[in-house]
Motif scaffolding. Structure first.
Motif, PDB file in Angstrom:
ATOM      1  N   LEU A 323     -11.587  10.494  34.203  1.00 26.36           N
ATOM      2  CA  LEU A 323     -10.856  11.376  35.110  1.00 26.36           C
ATOM      3  C   LEU A 323     -11.019  10.969  36.566  1.00 26.36           C
ATOM      4  N   GLY A 324     -12.108  10.257  36.884  1.00 23.17           N
ATOM      5  CA  GLY A 324     -12.327   9.812  38.251  1.00 23.17           C
ATOM      6  C   GLY A 324     -13.059  10.848  39.087  1.00 23.17           C
ATOM      7  N   ARG A 325     -13.550  10.370  40.242  1.00 22.45           N
ATOM      8  CA  ARG A 325     -14.284  11.256  41.143  1.00 22.45           C
ATOM      9  C   ARG A 325     -13.357  12.296  41.765  1.00 22.45           C
ATOM     10  N   ALA A 326     -13.947  13.409  42.155  1.00 19.98           N
ATOM     11  CA  ALA A 326     -13.179  14.435  42.863  1.00 19.98           C
ATOM     12  C   ALA A 326     -12.712  13.878  44.203  1.00 19.98           C
ATOM     13  N   VAL A 327     -11.569  14.336  44.663  1.00 18.54           N
ATOM     14  CA  VAL A 327     -10.992  13.838  45.918  1.00 18.54           C
ATOM     15  C   VAL A 327     -11.837  14.319  47.089  1.00 18.54           C
ATOM     16  N   ALA A 328     -12.150  13.398  48.008  1.00 20.99           N
ATOM     17  CA  ALA A 328     -12.940  13.749  49.184  1.00 20.99           C
ATOM     18  C   ALA A 328     -12.121  14.600  50.140  1.00 20.99           C
ATOM     19  N   VAL A 329     -12.808  15.373  50.969  1.00 23.88           N
ATOM     20  CA  VAL A 329     -12.148  16.217  51.961  1.00 23.88           C
ATOM     21  C   VAL A 329     -11.983  15.477  53.278  1.00 23.88           C
ATOM     22  N   ASP A 330     -12.932  14.609  53.593  1.00 25.19           N
ATOM     23  CA  ASP A 330     -12.916  13.859  54.855  1.00 25.19           C
ATOM     24  C   ASP A 330     -11.753  12.867  54.887  1.00 25.19           C
ATOM     25  N   ALA A 331     -11.039  12.791  56.017  1.00 16.90           N
ATOM     26  CA  ALA A 331      -9.863  11.923  56.137  1.00 16.90           C
ATOM     27  C   ALA A 331     -10.225  10.457  55.959  1.00 16.90           C
ATOM     28  N   LYS A 451      -3.309   7.470  37.775  1.00 14.12           N
ATOM     29  CA  LYS A 451      -2.654   8.486  36.939  1.00 14.12           C
ATOM     30  C   LYS A 451      -2.887   9.892  37.492  1.00 14.12           C
ATOM     31  N   ARG A 452      -3.977  10.072  38.227  1.00 17.13           N
ATOM     32  CA  ARG A 452      -4.299  11.387  38.773  1.00 17.13           C
ATOM     33  C   ARG A 452      -3.385  11.783  39.926  1.00 17.13           C
ATOM     34  N   PHE A 453      -2.733  10.800  40.560  1.00 20.44           N
ATOM     35  CA  PHE A 453      -2.065  11.077  41.825  1.00 20.44           C
ATOM     36  C   PHE A 453      -0.582  10.687  41.760  1.00 20.44           C
ATOM     37  N   PRO A 454       0.255  11.560  41.213  1.00 17.26           N
ATOM     38  CA  PRO A 454       1.682  11.233  41.080  1.00 17.26           C
ATOM     39  C   PRO A 454       2.367  10.966  42.416  1.00 17.26           C
ATOM     40  N   THR A 455       1.961  11.667  43.480  1.00 14.50           N
ATOM     41  CA  THR A 455       2.574  11.444  44.796  1.00 14.50           C
ATOM     42  C   THR A 455       2.261  10.045  45.298  1.00 14.50           C
ATOM     43  N   ASP A 580      -2.800  14.415  46.258  1.00 16.54           N
ATOM     44  CA  ASP A 580      -2.583  15.715  45.626  1.00 16.54           C
ATOM     45  C   ASP A 580      -2.391  15.496  44.131  1.00 16.54           C
ATOM     46  N   GLU A 581      -3.522  15.491  43.410  1.00 16.37           N
ATOM     47  CA  GLU A 581      -3.457  15.158  41.992  1.00 16.37           C
ATOM     48  C   GLU A 581      -2.929  16.317  41.167  1.00 16.37           C
ATOM     49  N   ASP A 582      -2.622  16.031  39.938  1.00 19.44           N
ATOM     50  CA  ASP A 582      -2.130  17.033  38.999  1.00 19.44           C
ATOM     51  C   ASP A 582      -3.182  18.151  38.880  1.00 19.44           C
ATOM     52  N   PRO A 583      -2.802  19.413  39.142  1.00 17.08           N
ATOM     53  CA  PRO A 583      -3.774  20.514  39.063  1.00 17.08           C
ATOM     54  C   PRO A 583      -4.482  20.590  37.709  1.00 17.08           C
ATOM     55  N   ALA A 584      -3.795  20.188  36.654  1.00 12.05           N
ATOM     56  CA  ALA A 584      -4.419  20.228  35.323  1.00 12.05           C
ATOM     57  C   ALA A 584      -5.609  19.268  35.259  1.00 12.05           C
ATOM     58  N   LEU A 585      -5.500  18.118  35.929  1.00  8.69           N
ATOM     59  CA  LEU A 585      -6.610  17.158  35.944  1.00  8.69           C
ATOM     60  C   LEU A 585      -7.773  17.694  36.764  1.00  8.69           C
ATOM     61  N   THR A 586      -7.443  18.323  37.904  1.00  5.23           N
ATOM     62  CA  THR A 586      -8.494  18.910  38.734  1.00  5.23           C
ATOM     63  C   THR A 586      -9.266  19.960  37.947  1.00  5.23           C
ATOM     64  N   GLU A 587      -8.532  20.820  37.257  1.00  7.15           N
ATOM     65  CA  GLU A 587      -9.172  21.867  36.464  1.00  7.15           C
ATOM     66  C   GLU A 587     -10.010  21.272  35.339  1.00  7.15           C
TER      67      GLU A 587
END
Length: 613
Positions: A323-331, A451-455, A580-587
């Motif tokens: 699934l990969g690491r959670a997305v960082a908040v820092d720019a 795959k996590r990031f469709p945008t 902005d990854e798929d919310p289902a993956l984040t969950e």
């Protein structure tokens, strides 16, 4: 061996962690540890004395009372034996820092917490309340109090309440690790007992069922339950235990539970029907019996539980890696993540071109098959037909026929024919372009991290295709320039080496009479055809070079260069939108992380159990 207390306390802690981290068992696609842990579920019909049995085991009044369905949520009751002299108290998992030393407030909190989940209605909820009681008057034991089985819905309840309760209770007792404490009143026909009926469905051999007979003191005079208690009327693999609860009058008078236990012991000791069973009757004996059995079950299941925990930890860690690491908040970290993802895509794209993955070989197929075939199919036969040659040469001569060789006619014929080469040149460029686009699409699909990031996928695809379009335009200009070069300067040596027509006098010329005959035009056509063959061979070699240089090489070297510049100018909010990854993956990642935390906590609990030498 580990002590009985340490094993049961260990399971208590794991069960608490299960609740905190969202593992309630039931239908879920996540692995569940809750269902692997041994537990004791208390089952009985309404008014069977179920609540009184629990309060007798604890030695305290702590359960809500009333008519109808009082227990509307499962209550996981964890008993912890303390040293003598330590004040008793209760502690709820949802209020971890608050000690309830007044057990009437424990009763109130159970009711209030039930209402918080179900409202003031008489609905039920499968979400358990966790209560720990610390007292010197209990044994280490965990019991799950379930809603009482009922046959009819009361006012304010849906008609489905009967089935809803049965389904909830069934979901607990059907688990092979569940010990069933089946409560049945002695003044009721045991054949109609709700608890025994349900336990027989899920445990037909009676291997997991402990039968408890309540209200022995309320049986009709002249009757007794000895046949049941001695296992003849309704045999189980575990002994039946008789209980004498406080009467309603005792409850109304707030008769002390310790005094009630003493009266219970006295009842069995002095009753002529049950005197011979007195040392195996009563709530105190029941608690010790259950605690000892629970400890033996935990000890037997511990190796398989440990194996399950280790296996599940490996599976969860593998899924989290996927699934990969959670997305960082820092720019800055977000920009770094985007560039890393782009490099991962670029690496796979290059592997396709260089042969590490399939696809790049098709470019060679364009040059080795499609281009030569297209060159062979050029309509030179029509262009060099005698009629067209006569027409072109005559038009080139104008009013003054050529003297020796129709040079202007040759040039016009060659220029007209060279235009045909533009088609295969452009077709080669387009074929490679579409193949590169296909490799971009495939590479994006094969980049697991993307795959996590469709945008971001869409942005990379758009940027790559835009770059390929630029490369195509440059490649098209270059290949057509190669064709134009052949028109701008003819290879003179080729014509100088052609055999000349020699007259009898030795002059390489032809008579004006032969100048417009079929044979003469045939020789012109043959010479032009030979020259075009030479040009075709040249372009067959140079067009691939131009295409690879302008398209393939540039795609390998600078496919996302413009995108890197563009993304480097984005602000933090814009970068976050790309990630902005798929919310289902984040969950799913959050669920897996929580469940992994649970399993690691459970492993630590098992590892921390002290083993006496």
């Amino acid at each position: 061996m580990a002590t009985m207390e340490s094993l049961i306390v260990m399971v208590n802690r794991i069960q608490r962690a299960c609740t905190v981290l969202g593992d309630h068992g039931g239908d879920t696609d996540l692995p569940t540890l809750w269902e692997a842990l041994p537990s004791v579920a208390v089952v009985g019909g309404q008014s069977s004395g179920k609540s009184s049995v629990l309060e007798s085991i604890v030695g305290r009044d702590f359960l809500p009372r009333g008519s109808g369905i009082v227990t509307r949520r499962p209550l996981v009751l964890q008993l912890h034996k303390t040293e003598q002299g330590v004040q008793e108290y209760g502690e709820f998992l949802h209020l971890p820092k608050k000690k309830f030393k007044d057990f009437s407030m424990v009763q109130k909190e159970i009711k209030d917490e039930t209402d918080r989940m179900t409202g003031k209605s008489k609905q039920i909820s499968p979400v358990a309340i966790h209560l720990s009681i610390y007292s010197p008057n209990v044994v280490n034991l965990t019991l799950i109090d379930l809603p009482g089985l009922t046959k009819v819905a009361v006012e304010g309840q849906p008609e489905s309440i009967v089935q809803d309760i049965e389904s909830m209770v069934h979901s607990y007792v059907e688990k092979p690790n569940c010990i069933i404490l089946a409560i049945t009143p002695a003044n009721q026909d045991i054949a109609t007992s709700d608890a025994m009926k349900l336990s027989r469905e899920v445990d037909p051999t009676g291997e997991r069922t402990f039968g408890v007979l309540t209200k022995l003191d309320l049986m009709d005079k002249g009757t007794n339950a000895v046949d049941v208690l001695e296992g003849r009327a309704y045999p189980l693999q575990h002994p039946w235990v008789g209980i004498v609860n406080r009467s309603q009058a005792d409850i109304n008078k707030n008769v002390d539970m310790i005094a009630a236990r003493q009266r219970e012991r006295q009842f069995f000791a002095t009753n002529p029907d049950y005197g011979h069973l007195a040392n195996k009757m009563g709530s105190e004996y029941l608690a010790k019996l259950l605690s000892k059995h629970l400890e033996s079950i935990i000890r037997a299941r511990l190796p398989s539980i440990t194996s399950l925990i280790n296996k599940t930890i490996d599976e969860l860690e593998a899924e989290l890696f996927h699934l990969g690491r959670a997305v960082a908040v820092d720019a800055g970290a977000q920009l770094y993540t985007i560039l890393e993802l782009c490099r991962a895509f670029d690496r796979i794209f290059k592997e396709h071109l260089d042969g590490g993955r399939p696809g790049g070989d098709r470019i060679y197929g364009i040059f080795d098959h499609q281009l030569p075939a297209a060159l062979r199919k050029l309509p030179f036969d029509r262009h060099l037909s005698p009629q067209n040659i006569r027409k072109v040469v005559s038009q080139a001569d104008g009013y003054q026929p050529h003297l020796i060789a129709p040079e202007q006619g040759y040039r016009r014929l060659i220029d007209g024919a060279l235009n045909y080469f533009r088609g295969p040149a452009e077709a080669s460029v387009d074929a490679v372009h579409f193949l590169l686009k296909e490799l971009v699409r495939r590479s994006i699909a094969e980049t697991q991290e993307l795959k996590r990031f469709p945008t971001l996928q869409a942005e990379i695809s758009a940027a790559a295709n835009e770059a390929l379009e630029r490369f195509r335009e440059e490649s098209k200009r270059t290949t057509l320039r190669l064709v134009d070069m052949e028109s701008s300067y003819l290879t003179v040596d080729f014509f100088r080496k052609l055999p000349q027509e020699v007259e009898k006098g030795g002059n390489p010329t032809s008579s004006s009479a032969d100048r417009y005959e079929e044979g003469h035009f045939g020789r012109i056509g043959s010479n032009v055809s030979s020259y075009l063959g030479m040009v075709s061979n040249t372009l067959r070699n140079t067009i691939p070079k131009a295409v690879v240089y302008c398209q393939v090489r540039e795609a390998k070297k600078s496919l996302l260069d413009h995108f890197y510049i563009h993304v480097g100018k984005k602000e933090g909010k814009q970068l976050a939108q790309l990630l902005d990854e798929d919310p289902a993956l984040t969950e799913r990642r959050q669920q897996c992380a929580k469940r992994l935390e649970l399993y690691k906590s459970a492993r630590n609990e098992i590892d921390s159990v002290s083993w006496a030498r």
